[in-house]
Design a protein around this motif. Structure first.
Motif, PDB file in Angstrom:
ATOM      1  N   ARG A  47       1.008  -1.077   0.139  1.00  0.00           N
ATOM      2  CA  ARG A  47       0.001  -0.204   0.259  1.00  0.00           C
ATOM      3  C   ARG A  47       0.803   1.727  -0.231  1.00  0.00           C
ATOM      4  O   ARG A  47       0.379   2.346  -0.620  1.00  0.00           O
ATOM      5  N   ILE A  48       2.071   0.708   0.487  1.00  0.00           N
ATOM      6  CA  ILE A  48       2.884   2.233   1.172  1.00  0.00           C
ATOM      7  C   ILE A  48       4.246   1.802   0.492  1.00  0.00           C
ATOM      8  O   ILE A  48       5.148   3.437   0.294  1.00  0.00           O
ATOM      9  N   ALA A  49       5.053   0.804  -0.348  1.00  0.00           N
ATOM     10  CA  ALA A  49       5.591   0.883  -0.339  1.00  0.00           C
ATOM     11  C   ALA A  49       6.456   1.585  -1.276  1.00  0.00           C
ATOM     12  O   ALA A  49       7.974   2.175  -0.940  1.00  0.00           O
ATOM     13  N   ASP A  50       6.036   1.863  -2.028  1.00  0.00           N
ATOM     14  CA  ASP A  50       6.287   3.132  -3.523  1.00  0.00           C
ATOM     15  C   ASP A  50       7.150   4.165  -2.692  1.00  0.00           C
ATOM     16  O   ASP A  50       7.498   4.366  -3.236  1.00  0.00           O
ATOM     17  N   LEU A  51       5.887   4.668  -1.749  1.00  0.00           N
ATOM     18  CA  LEU A  51       6.033   6.425  -1.385  1.00  0.00           C
ATOM     19  C   LEU A  51       6.705   5.835  -0.395  1.00  0.00           C
ATOM     20  O   LEU A  51       7.435   7.195  -1.200  1.00  0.00           O
ATOM     21  N   ILE A  52       7.500   5.041  -0.359  1.00  0.00           N
ATOM     22  CA  ILE A  52       8.655   5.570   0.965  1.00  0.00           C
ATOM     23  C   ILE A  52       9.785   5.587   0.207  1.00  0.00           C
ATOM     24  O   ILE A  52      10.277   6.760   0.583  1.00  0.00           O
ATOM     25  N   ALA A  53      10.160   4.459  -0.741  1.00  0.00           N
ATOM     26  CA  ALA A  53      11.236   4.901  -1.768  1.00  0.00           C
ATOM     27  C   ALA A  53      11.156   6.401  -2.207  1.00  0.00           C
ATOM     28  O   ALA A  53      11.824   6.723  -2.221  1.00  0.00           O
ATOM     29  N   THR A  54      10.102   6.741  -2.582  1.00  0.00           N
ATOM     30  CA  THR A  54      10.132   7.389  -3.344  1.00  0.00           C
ATOM     31  C   THR A  54      10.284   8.698  -2.739  1.00  0.00           C
ATOM     32  O   THR A  54      11.184   9.437  -3.932  1.00  0.00           O
ATOM     33  N   THR A  55       9.885   9.366  -1.197  1.00  0.00           N
ATOM     34  CA  THR A  55      10.067  10.418  -1.025  1.00  0.00           C
ATOM     35  C   THR A  55      11.162   9.637  -0.575  1.00  0.00           C
ATOM     36  O   THR A  55      11.390  11.219  -0.343  1.00  0.00           O
ATOM     37  N   LEU A  56      12.376   9.065   0.271  1.00  0.00           N
ATOM     38  CA  LEU A  56      13.190   8.959   0.855  1.00  0.00           C
ATOM     39  C   LEU A  56      14.108   9.881  -0.863  1.00  0.00           C
ATOM     40  O   LEU A  56      15.163  10.596  -0.348  1.00  0.00           O
ATOM     41  N   ALA A  57      13.957   9.065  -1.695  1.00  0.00           N
ATOM     42  CA  ALA A  57      14.726   9.231  -2.851  1.00  0.00           C
ATOM     43  C   ALA A  57      14.602  10.797  -3.342  1.00  0.00           C
ATOM     44  O   ALA A  57      15.774  11.541  -3.418  1.00  0.00           O
ATOM     45  N   THR A  58      13.369  11.264  -2.970  1.00  0.00           N
ATOM     46  CA  THR A  58      13.198  12.659  -4.071  1.00  0.00           C
ATOM     47  C   THR A  58      13.936  13.716  -2.538  1.00  0.00           C
ATOM     48  O   THR A  58      14.775  14.735  -2.846  1.00  0.00           O
ATOM     49  N   HIS A  59      13.941  12.753  -0.834  1.00  0.00           N
ATOM     50  CA  HIS A  59      14.179  14.336   0.297  1.00  0.00           C
ATOM     51  C   HIS A  59      15.536  13.905   0.624  1.00  0.00           C
ATOM     52  O   HIS A  59      16.370  14.796   1.720  1.00  0.00           O
ATOM     53  N   LEU A  60      16.048  13.010   0.194  1.00  0.00           N
ATOM     54  CA  LEU A  60      17.139  12.773   1.272  1.00  0.00           C
ATOM     55  C   LEU A  60      18.796  13.217   0.253  1.00  0.00           C
ATOM     56  O   LEU A  60      18.785  13.369  -0.926  1.00  0.00           O
ATOM     57  N   THR A  61      19.860  14.229   0.922  1.00  0.00           N
ATOM     58  CA  THR A  61      20.451  14.712   0.198  1.00  0.00           C
ATOM     59  C   THR A  61      22.195  13.840   0.265  1.00  0.00           C
ATOM     60  O   THR A  61      21.637  13.154   0.592  1.00  0.00           O
ATOM     61  N   ASP A  62      22.950  14.496  -1.053  1.00  0.00           N
ATOM     62  CA  ASP A  62      23.659  13.275  -0.849  1.00  0.00           C
ATOM     63  C   ASP A  62      24.931  13.048   0.522  1.00  0.00           C
ATOM     64  O   ASP A  62      25.126  12.137   1.090  1.00  0.00           O
ATOM     65  N   GLU A  63      24.522  14.597   1.290  1.00  0.00           N
ATOM     66  CA  GLU A  63      25.271  14.914   2.252  1.00  0.00           C
ATOM     67  C   GLU A  63      24.574  13.579   3.751  1.00  0.00           C
ATOM     68  O   GLU A  63      24.851  13.220   4.688  1.00  0.00           O
ATOM     69  N   GLU A  64      22.926  13.424   3.303  1.00  0.00           N
ATOM     70  CA  GLU A  64      22.528  12.411   4.879  1.00  0.00           C
ATOM     71  C   GLU A  64      23.051  11.084   4.469  1.00  0.00           C
ATOM     72  O   GLU A  64      22.455  10.329   5.368  1.00  0.00           O
ATOM     73  N   ARG A  65      22.971  10.929   2.632  1.00  0.00           N
ATOM     74  CA  ARG A  65      23.038   9.521   2.394  1.00  0.00           C
ATOM     75  C   ARG A  65      24.472   9.185   2.702  1.00  0.00           C
ATOM     76  O   ARG A  65      25.125   7.532   2.267  1.00  0.00           O
ATOM     77  N   ALA A  66      25.427  10.344   3.421  1.00  0.00           N
ATOM     78  CA  ALA A  66      26.974   9.623   3.012  1.00  0.00           C
ATOM     79  C   ALA A  66      26.910   8.433   4.573  1.00  0.00           C
ATOM     80  O   ALA A  66      26.441   8.915   5.026  1.00  0.00           O
ATOM     81  N   VAL A  67      27.362   7.689   3.954  1.00  0.00           N
ATOM     82  CA  VAL A  67      28.204   6.555   5.421  1.00  0.00           C
ATOM     83  C   VAL A  67      28.972   7.540   6.444  1.00  0.00           C
ATOM     84  O   VAL A  67      30.096   7.980   5.939  1.00  0.00           O
ATOM     85  N   LEU A  68      28.785   6.993   7.121  1.00  0.00           N
ATOM     86  CA  LEU A  68      29.336   8.097   8.593  1.00  0.00           C
ATOM     87  C   LEU A  68      30.555   6.688   9.163  1.00  0.00           C
ATOM     88  O   LEU A  68      31.303   7.134   9.325  1.00  0.00           O
TER      89      LEU A  68
END
Length: 455
Positions: free
Chosen positions: A286-307
């Protein structure tokens, strides 16, 4: 003064406690009793998108696999201002999740202190929830007008029975978004229950009390609970169940890590148990695609960076103790402590991005140290790590996760904690005489990341 051997043994017992998962709560129904309804309860979801889809899938499976009527109950704190995706998307995933729940079963929300994180005016929040078919209960009043934001009690048909639901919030005003605090009038939970609970439950068939007041406030409500009522608590991010006669009281965990199932029987008894939500399970379609799309849209490269890399997955409690130990190492201290809700969820295994780490350690801040006699440490540890099984009377709601290194032979020790816990030491340590000083050039998140993650 040297520590007595008995006191020293007690200290090391507390240091070595093995935390186990909470067990079942209320006593079993009588032979031949029939289940008449089930309540699927959760609290303190905090925009935990790594499990939102999995939680919805688990609720779908619970309801599809049962032939008794269900109610879904969320005891506050659906949203999280510390989640950048939640903020940037306007809580799109949270609202979609809420919108799916009434399609599965009647759904009720009791307002918590984070439900206006994204939309400061609770009137707007309540209106949108209701537009999705979600019932809302609360005892919070608009200080500007004297009008309640929602009814304090509602009655819901549940199969051939009916369920009276009462909602109460936390009066800890400083935990609500700052911009909204002047708009909120919130009664002290015990006083409010003393004045109103009997009236609100009068004539009820089945009873559900939802309290986001935390354990300390709940302890004043519990004696007023009619026998055979179900009470769901939240706010303290705890997971436990407690039996009181034929009544059941449960805290349901946090960050979508678990939900609680309460089964009501026709002999008046209630069974309660918790179910973990597997982060690796398939999310609801019901919401899997929305979750994936929302994360892809709103996360920056800095936030995706592995610490860094986490060698293993940890529970919330394990993570709390590991962070406390990391703070102690960073401050050259023998004991470290961190407030339980400074942490969101347990550390996952493998590469950890900045976005994921921000869900583990929610808030940054200064490190503060104090020198104390060793004999006082056992008292602090007795209040710490309340994720362990312990009597309800010993729970105080807000607590610290604590970790202690070898202190044998020492007369005094150096302890470190966050500036929030130092400022509120009476709440977290049970004392008000600790003298703290700041650790220069060290911050909470950096110390935690360095102590928990490898390169």
């Amino acid at each position: 003064m040297p520590t007595s051997s008995l006191h020293r043994r007690r200290l090391f017992q507390l240091m070595a406690v093995a935390v186990v998962a909470p067990g079942l709560g209320a006593s079993a129904p009588s032979a031949g009793a029939q289940a008449i309804s089930r309540v699927l309860a959760m609290s303190d979801l905090h925009s935990a998108y790594e499990r939102t889809g999995q939680l919805l899938a688990a609720l779908e499976a619970e309801i599809a696999g049962s032939d008794v009527p269900h109610l879904i109950a969320i005891d506050g704190d659906i949203f999280e201002h510390g989640n950048v995706v939640s903020v940037r998307s306007g809580g799109a995933i949270d609202w979609a999740f809420l919108g799916e729940l009434p399609k599965l079963a009647p759904t009720v929300v009791n307002l918590g202190n984070h439900d206006n994180d994204l939309t400061p005016d609770l009137h707007e929040v309540v209106a949108r929830m209701r537009s999705l078919g979600v019932l809302v209960v609360s005892n919070i009043v608009d200080a500007r007008t004297g009008q309640p934001y929602a009814e304090a009690a509602v009655t819901v048909p549940l199969g051939r029975r009916s369920l009276r639901i009462v909602g109460a919030g936390t009066d800890s005003l400083n935990t609500y978004p700052k911009v909204s605090r002047d708009w909120l009038s919130i009664p002290e939970p015990g006083d409010w229950a003393q004045a109103n609970l009997a009236r609100l439950l009068d004539g009820a068939d089945l009873m559900l009390v939802m309290s986001h007041a935390g354990v300390a406030g709940d302890r004043d409500i519990l004696p007023l609970l009619p026998d055979g009522a179900l009470m769901i608590g939240g706010h303290n991010h705890l997971l436990f169940q407690h039996e009181q006669g034929r009544s059941a009281y449960a805290h349901t965990g946090s960050w979508s890590n678990a939900y609680t199932t309460a089964t009501l029987f026709d002999d008046g008894r209630i069974t309660v148990g918790s179910t973990a939500v597997d982060r690796e399970a398939a999310p609801s379609a019901r919401i899997a695609d929305l979750i994936a799309t929302t994360l892809a849209t709103h996360l920056t490269d800095e936030e995706r960076a592995v610490l860094g890399v986490s060698p293993r997955a940890m529970s919330l409690g394990e993570t709390g103790r590991a962070v406390a130990a990391a703070l102690a190492r960073a401050a050259d201290a023998e004991a470290g402590f961190i407030g339980h809700t400074t942490l969101g969820t347990g550390l996952p295994a493998g590469p950890v991005t900045r976005y994921e780490f921000d869900a583990v350690v929610r808030f940054d801040g200064k490190l503060m140290v104090a020198e104390v006699p060793l004999e006082r440490l056992a008292g602090f540890m007795a209040r710490a790590n309340q994720d362990r099984p312990m009597p309800l009377a010993e729970r105080n709601g807000d607590f610290v996760y604590g970790a202690v290194s070898d202190v044998a032979g020492r007369a005094t020790i150096r302890l470190v904690t966050t500036d929030w816990c130092a400022l509120n030491q009476a709440e977290y340590f049970g004392v008000s005489d600790l003298v703290f000083s700041e650790v220069p050039q060290v911050r909470v998140k950096a110390a935690a990341a360095e102590g928990l993650l490898t390169a």
